[in-house]
Scaffold this active site. Sequence first.
Site, PDB file in Angstrom:
ATOM      1  NE  ARG A   1      -3.613  -0.129  -0.009  1.00  0.00           N
ATOM      2  CZ  ARG A   1      -4.917   0.262   0.313  1.00  0.00           C
ATOM      3  NH1 ARG A   1      -5.456  -0.348   1.289  1.00  0.00           N
ATOM      4  NH2 ARG A   1      -5.444   1.419  -0.256  1.00  0.00           N
TER       5      ARG A   1
ATOM      6  CD  GLN B   1     -13.774   1.896   1.285  1.00  0.00           C
ATOM      7  OE1 GLN B   1     -14.192   2.291   0.419  1.00  0.00           O
ATOM      8  NE2 GLN B   1     -12.752   1.433   0.865  1.00  0.00           N
TER       9      GLN B   1
ATOM     10  CG  ASP C   1      -5.302   6.921   4.215  1.00  0.00           C
ATOM     11  OD1 ASP C   1      -6.367   7.427   3.999  1.00  0.00           O
ATOM     12  OD2 ASP C   1      -5.047   5.712   4.208  1.00  0.00           O
TER      13      ASP C   1
ATOM     14  CG  ASN D   1      -9.214  10.706   3.410  1.00  0.00           C
ATOM     15  OD1 ASN D   1      -8.796   9.768   3.965  1.00  0.00           O
ATOM     16  ND2 ASN D   1     -10.677  11.039   3.411  1.00  0.00           N
ATOM     17  CE  LYS D   2     -10.696   4.890   0.633  1.00  0.00           C
ATOM     18  NZ  LYS D   2      -9.893   3.873   0.470  1.00  0.00           N
TER      19      LYS D   2
END
Lengths: 160, 301
Positions: free
Chosen positions: B81, B171, B212, B222-223
């Site tokens: 990741r 999510q 993140d 972030n996402k």
Amino acid sequence: MKLETIKNAVLVWGIISHEHIACLKDEDALVIVPEQRPYCVGIHHNLPLLSSHYIPAVYCTDNMIGILFYTKKIKKTFLFCRKGSLRPEGMTGASYAALLSEIHRVPVCILAEGEYDLSGFDRDASTLAGHNFVVDERSKKYIIHSERETIGEEVPGSEV
Amino acid sequence: MDSPLLFPVSLTENTIQVLDETKIPYTCEYITVKTLDDALGVLGQMKTRSLGQVLLFFYCCVLFENSCASDEIAGKFQKTRPTFDFLFLNGLIKRYRASGAPLDKIVSGFITNFDRARKLRATTLAGLLPQEAHILTICNVNGELLYLAEALESSGKHVSYYVCETRPYLQGSRITFWELRKNNLSCYLLCDNQAALLMKKQKVNCVVVGADRATKTGDIINKTGTYALGCLARHFNIPFYALTQYPRDIDVNSIEIEERPPREVFSYIEKWSNGQDAVYPAFDVVPGRLITKSLELPMKQ
């Protein structure tokens, strides 16, 4: 497809019409085709139509168009809206696409949308392709629904 | 209020138990991790993310302490990741280990401290939000929205959450909406593309997102979809709050944005995909200029 390979792209939102497909072809660019939840018009209509006209296209989910603007991949947006309405009226998410275009100073071209029967389509944000993601039935009433969005304020001076 | 997302990964004797977040809301199943390859498998398949991946990394360092150096573990996690900063977490571990403390004690101390810190942060954020807080959010912040709801309630404020579904892994729909409803909190689910309409109609009056990565200049990663929310919030003059931890002194654009396999964009709609090509940037960058305030995790040193 990797982001770095996208050099020259246009974004589409709404139901692409047969009468205006030539506009997209004339751009000689990769067409970014968002999913367009909840109907998934992107995969049901727009991608197959572009493919049948040999227009290069790539799929993404709706929330990915932000980074495509941020990385300056999109040079123009085509919004397909309802014909004859006083102010352009697009499908769910039309304001999202229009505003992100305006914020990034990407020109928006408004065209008449195609005819496509959505009456049998799933319009529930809590389901997708037969999968149900809200298992508690009591929670179903907390799903936001919208079908049409007027977008005149986002794209000043626009008309279909 | 409770959620399995608050601590989605745990260590029991010789195994690590990982909450399979891809199975929520249907079941709360745990995957047993016995080897480093098992751990990399669950990480790569998105079975866990966010706090879960932090806990998984720490527990791997404890469990495989005698067979694998934390440098090697961090390297493998980073490769799996690439956007998240596992090398920094490794640096934290090494710094604490230099004090001579045993690794398992370091990790358990970190987790206790982490939970205390996120409760504190929720209280701070609650103080900034309006009396009637209509909060738009994306993805999942591992139970911190529950702490925020508690903090708002304690200060006599009311909260409603508006949760973006967060395609392609959903999510938002599967985890956050489920977690909030399970705790009887007022919340609504929307398609990602409906965010602009909700802002235009003044249904939401603030945005709260996780991060993140964060930099000292105030940028976050972030996402995917977070950047669009930042742009729209700025356009509608809606405050945008980011929950950050360990901001680094680096250029945000030097951080690799993970691009996942195109087939994953068609998650749940595989039957319609017909071999089409797709892009899948898993994260996006939100420049600091779009962020009203970043709330850094107040960790004790």
